[in-house]
Enzyme design. Structure first.
Site, PDB file in Angstrom:
ATOM      1  N   HIS A 398       1.237  -1.318  -0.587  1.00 54.99           N
ATOM      2  CA  HIS A 398       0.076   0.039  -0.180  1.00 54.99           C
ATOM      3  C   HIS A 398       0.498   0.994   0.465  1.00 54.99           C
ATOM      4  CE1 HIS A 398      -3.139   2.741   1.370  1.00 54.99           C
ATOM      5  NE2 HIS A 398      -3.676   1.739   0.614  1.00 54.99           N
ATOM      6  N   GLU A 451      -7.791  -4.610  -0.474  1.00 53.22           N
ATOM      7  CA  GLU A 451      -8.519  -5.565  -1.544  1.00 53.22           C
ATOM      8  C   GLU A 451      -8.050  -7.745  -1.483  1.00 53.22           C
ATOM      9  OE1 GLU A 451      -8.488  -4.440  -4.742  1.00 53.22           O
ATOM     10  OE2 GLU A 451      -9.602  -2.793  -3.350  1.00 53.22           O
TER      11      GLU A 451
HETATM   12  C1  LIG Z   1      -0.979  -0.747  -4.416  1.00 52.08           C
HETATM   13  C2  LIG Z   1       0.720  -0.293  -5.042  1.00 52.08           C
HETATM   14  C3  LIG Z   1       0.358   0.452  -5.992  1.00 52.08           C
HETATM   15  C4  LIG Z   1       1.482   0.870  -3.788  1.00 52.08           C
HETATM   16  O1  LIG Z   1       2.378   0.911  -4.982  1.00 52.08           O
HETATM   17  P1  LIG Z   1       3.692   2.306  -4.106  1.00 52.08           P
HETATM   18  O2  LIG Z   1       3.474   2.670  -3.070  1.00 52.08           O
HETATM   19  O3  LIG Z   1       3.920   3.309  -6.065  1.00 52.08           O
HETATM   20  O4  LIG Z   1       4.448   1.192  -4.088  1.00 52.08           O
HETATM   21  P2  LIG Z   1       5.919   0.795  -4.844  1.00 52.08           P
HETATM   22  O5  LIG Z   1       5.433   0.488  -6.381  1.00 52.08           O
HETATM   23  O6  LIG Z   1       7.113   2.517  -4.822  1.00 52.08           O
HETATM   24  O7  LIG Z   1       6.896  -0.818  -3.963  1.00 52.08           O
HETATM   25  C5  LIG Z   1       8.055  -0.192  -3.381  1.00 52.08           C
HETATM   26  C6  LIG Z   1       8.625  -1.892  -3.362  1.00 52.08           C
HETATM   27  O8  LIG Z   1       7.918  -2.716  -3.176  1.00 52.08           O
HETATM   28  C7  LIG Z   1       7.486  -3.636  -3.864  1.00 52.08           C
HETATM   29  N1  LIG Z   1       5.981  -4.301  -3.926  1.00 52.08           N
HETATM   30  C8  LIG Z   1       4.949  -2.804  -4.142  1.00 52.08           C
HETATM   31  N2  LIG Z   1       3.831  -3.938  -3.578  1.00 52.08           N
HETATM   32  C9  LIG Z   1       3.648  -5.182  -4.339  1.00 52.08           C
HETATM   33  C10 LIG Z   1       3.628  -6.518  -4.106  1.00 52.08           C
HETATM   34  N3  LIG Z   1       1.961  -6.044  -3.629  1.00 52.08           N
HETATM   35  N4  LIG Z   1       4.296  -7.448  -4.820  1.00 52.08           N
HETATM   36  C11 LIG Z   1       5.641  -7.834  -4.535  1.00 52.08           C
HETATM   37  N5  LIG Z   1       6.264  -6.723  -4.832  1.00 52.08           N
HETATM   38  C12 LIG Z   1       5.519  -5.237  -4.324  1.00 52.08           C
HETATM   39  C13 LIG Z   1       8.240  -2.673  -5.297  1.00 52.08           C
HETATM   40  O9  LIG Z   1       8.332  -3.881  -6.159  1.00 52.08           O
HETATM   41  C14 LIG Z   1       8.638  -2.266  -5.045  1.00 52.08           C
HETATM   42  O10 LIG Z   1      10.033  -2.625  -4.551  1.00 52.08           O
HETATM   43  P3  LIG Z   1      11.344  -1.817  -5.371  1.00 52.08           P
HETATM   44  O11 LIG Z   1      11.683  -0.985  -4.436  1.00 52.08           O
HETATM   45  O12 LIG Z   1      12.856  -3.134  -5.274  1.00 52.08           O
HETATM   46  O13 LIG Z   1      11.559  -2.091  -6.807  1.00 52.08           O
HETATM   47  C15 LIG Z   1       1.149  -1.855  -4.539  1.00 52.08           C
HETATM   48  O14 LIG Z   1       1.967  -1.700  -3.869  1.00 52.08           O
HETATM   49  C16 LIG Z   1       0.957  -3.167  -5.361  1.00 52.08           C
HETATM   50  O15 LIG Z   1       0.907  -3.124  -7.057  1.00 52.08           O
HETATM   51  N6  LIG Z   1      -0.009  -4.169  -4.835  1.00 52.08           N
HETATM   52  C17 LIG Z   1       0.174  -4.443  -5.351  1.00 52.08           C
HETATM   53  C18 LIG Z   1      -2.026  -4.580  -6.940  1.00 52.08           C
HETATM   54  C19 LIG Z   1      -2.882  -4.073  -5.016  1.00 52.08           C
HETATM   55  O16 LIG Z   1      -2.768  -5.201  -4.075  1.00 52.08           O
HETATM   56  N7  LIG Z   1      -3.902  -3.004  -5.258  1.00 52.08           N
HETATM   57  C20 LIG Z   1      -4.695  -2.791  -4.682  1.00 52.08           C
HETATM   58  C21 LIG Z   1      -4.398  -1.045  -3.366  1.00 52.08           C
HETATM   59  S1  LIG Z   1      -5.023  -0.798  -2.214  1.00 52.08           S
END
Ligand SMILES: CC(C)(COP(=O)(O)OP(=O)(O)OC[C@H]1O[C@@H](n2cnc3c(N)ncnc32)[C@H](O)[C@@H]1OP(=O)(O)O)[C@@H](O)C(=O)NCCC(=O)NCCS
Length: 513
Positions: A398, A451
């Site tokens: 998140h 989710e």
């Molecule tokens: C929710 C979300 C978009 C937040 O993204 P964000 O704040 O932009 O986080 P980042 O993209 O900066 O991720 C930070 C790190 O954690 C990792 N990470 C984040 N969510 C991850 C996940 N669900 N699975 C695996 N790795 C994850 C990223 O790969 C990144 O790693 P890195 O530093 O090696 O590149 C992200 O966690 C995600 O894509 N989750 C899966 C989709 C989901 O569940 N969506 C519903 C949201 S309520």
């Protein structure tokens, strides 16, 4: 000679003298002082050394925890707070506060507290700074950037806490009806018995789809084929606004805009269920004015009145997703409203933002992931391979929560209450995934988000997968609408700038080939 904005330092804009407290004081005394002096924080001092900071957020946290009024400042303050020097340029101080999500920061000169500067002070200056001096300081994805003030609610990522108005959102989901929470969002307070009855009388007739729109639905569903219901909702909300003659929010009184907001919030669940049923060649089921929100929603979707247990489980999910800080769809709704456009335009934009898998489109994908994993023996290698490939585990991570998402914690307990074949498997996958993410992505603090268990709960209640994200939308529209009303009530066009990084202009324009 007057300083330009680029030369202004923290010393020029900080507040002083600083309102302070001591660590051994009662929080209630410090809070009284904050209120009396109309400040959002007190710096906790030992002599003239800043040893902590106590903010309004801490007071809400304390109230939410039901902590005693005898609590001491030292127990609730943030110790060893970050500080800035008085000679720091305002742009750098602005970047520091936004990066960390601070609202206030003490100004310390050679170890001595000399002032305090707030995000609000800095925003005032930052607005008139040339964009390129700041743009490269702004974190990607605007993470942690404070873009507005709101009294609707807030999310505290480090504590795993969020609230609607002054109440813990999870507690509301555990103890109140959706209609009560809807009323709270729109009116700022929970309804009395009489207010609740009047509100129910007001909203229930608004669930009916206007005839002109209802007549058009079979064609919308027919043209769209098997497109996701949320895509169809986007189209129908647009049609609804046009057919009901929604006018630019700029030209409406608060009451007129509220009336449009109530109409949209009340009818969205009906539209979604109607579209879903039409897509499956089933007749539309009209809303039942006798049924409360969630029972009516499930009846219109599934064609039979749900058990009280299922209706309550879905209602708790719906309450827990009404609002959640400045998430992407809420921000979208506010940006569109800031142009003075009509409420339907803002809701349509928000639906588009919510439909993305990184925002609202994940619950069916989380369940799909569980299907793909298949068996518990396969879980470890499957998860490991996915994370090593760079895939995202759906329902994990998140932007704001760096600890357990409180919605996920609540929904896990709802799922446990319901039971069902997927629950045990989901809990074991959750545990493994959290461990593997901690091992392969150390320091990222990745846990389940709303989710993951949302999918399990809805599945147990018979909601088809295609309706997971639409169900999220059906309650989030209440949050969007509340933000639309707040934005319209004190509006300024939201129009940021970008930092240009392309080839330097002006290049000579080549002659046309
Ligand atoms: C929710 C979300 C978009 C937040 O993204 P964000 O704040 O932009 O986080 P980042 O993209 O900066 O991720 C930070 C790190 O954690 C990792 N990470 C984040 N969510 C991850 C996940 N669900 N699975 C695996 N790795 C994850 C990223 O790969 C990144 O790693 P890195 O530093 O090696 O590149 C992200 O966690 C995600 O894509 N989750 C899966 C989709 C989901 O569940 N969506 C519903 C949201 S309520």
């Amino acid at each position: 000679m007057a300083k330009t904005d680029g030369q202004r330092t923290v010393a020029d804009i900080m507040s002083r003298p600083v309102v302070t407290a001591t660590p051994d004081e009662r929080v209630s005394a410090a809070a009284d002082r904050m209120r009396a002096q109309s400040v959002g924080s007190v710096v906790v001092v030992d002599g003239d050394r800043a040893v902590g900071i106590l903010t309004e957020r801490d007071l809400v946290r304390l109230a939410a925890a039901g902590a005693a009024t005898t609590a001491l400042v030292s127990e609730w303050m943030t110790p060893n707070p970050d500080s800035v020097a008085p000679d720091l340029e305002v742009a750098t101080a602005f970047a520091r506060l936004s990066e960390h999500g601070y609202r206030h920061i003490p100004v310390v000169d050679d170890g001595h507290l000399v002032g305090i500067v707030s995000m609000r002070d800095l925003m005032r200056i930052a607005q008139i700074q040339p964009a390129d001096s700041l743009a490269h300081e702004i974190p990607r994805g605007l993470e942690g950037v404070v873009v507005a003030e709101t009294d609707i609610g807030d999310v505290r990522g480090l504590e795993g806490f969020y609230h609607y108005r002054q109440y813990n959102a999870v507690e509301l989901a555990e103890t109140r009806t959706l209609e009560d929470v809807w009323y709270l969002l729109f009116h700022g307070e929970l309804p009395t018995l009489a207010q609740r009855d009047a509100f129910l009388d007001e909203i229930r007739p608004l669930r009916e789809i206007p005839t002109a729109v209802k007549d058009a639905l079979p064609e919308v569903a027919g043209v769209a084929g098997s497109a996701p219901p949320l895509d169809l909702l986007r189209t129908t909300v647009s049609l609804l606004g046009a057919s009901l003659g929604f006018r630019p929010s700029l030209d409406l009184s608060r009451d007129e805009l509220r009336a449009e907001a109530l109409r949209v919030c009340a009818v969205v669940p009906t539209l979604l269920c109607a579209l879903h049923r039409l897509q499956h060649d089933e007749p539309i089921i009209d809303p039942d004015p006798q049924l409360p929100y969630a029972a009516n929603y499930l009846t219109m979707m599934l064609g039979e009145v749900p058990t009280a247990e299922h209706a309550r489980a879905v209602e708790q999910y719906l309450i827990s997703t009404i609002d959640h800080g400045f998430n992407a769809s809420t921000f979208t709704a506010r940006v569109i409203t800031s142009t003075g456009a009509d409420l339907a335009a803002a809701v349509v934009g928000a639906i588009g933002a919510l439909s993305g898998p990184l925002h609202g489109g994940a619950p069916s994908r989380a369940l799909q992931m569980l299907d793909e994993i298949g068996t518990i023996d396969n879980a470890d290698p499957w998860i490991r391979a996915a994370v090593e490939r760079g895939d995202r585990l759906m329902g994990f991570g998140h932007r704001v929560y760096k600890t357990d998402d409180p919605r996920s914690v609540m929904l896990r307990s709802v799922a446990e209450r319901l039971g069902g074949p997927k629950l045990e498997f989901a809990e074991r996958v959750e545990q493994l995934a959290v461990e593997i993410l901690a091992e392969l992505k150390p320091g990222r603090k990745l846990y389940t988000n709303v989710e993951f268990y949302a999918g399990i709960v809805m599945d147990a209640c018979g909601v088809p997968r295609a309706m997971f994200t639409p169900t999220f939308a059906s309650s989030r529209v209440i949050g969007w609408s509340t933000h639309i009303l707040e934005q319209a009530a004190d509006n300024r066009l939201i129009r940021p700038s970008a930092h240009y990084v392309g080839p330097p202009p002006p290049q000579p324009v080549p002659p046309a080939a």
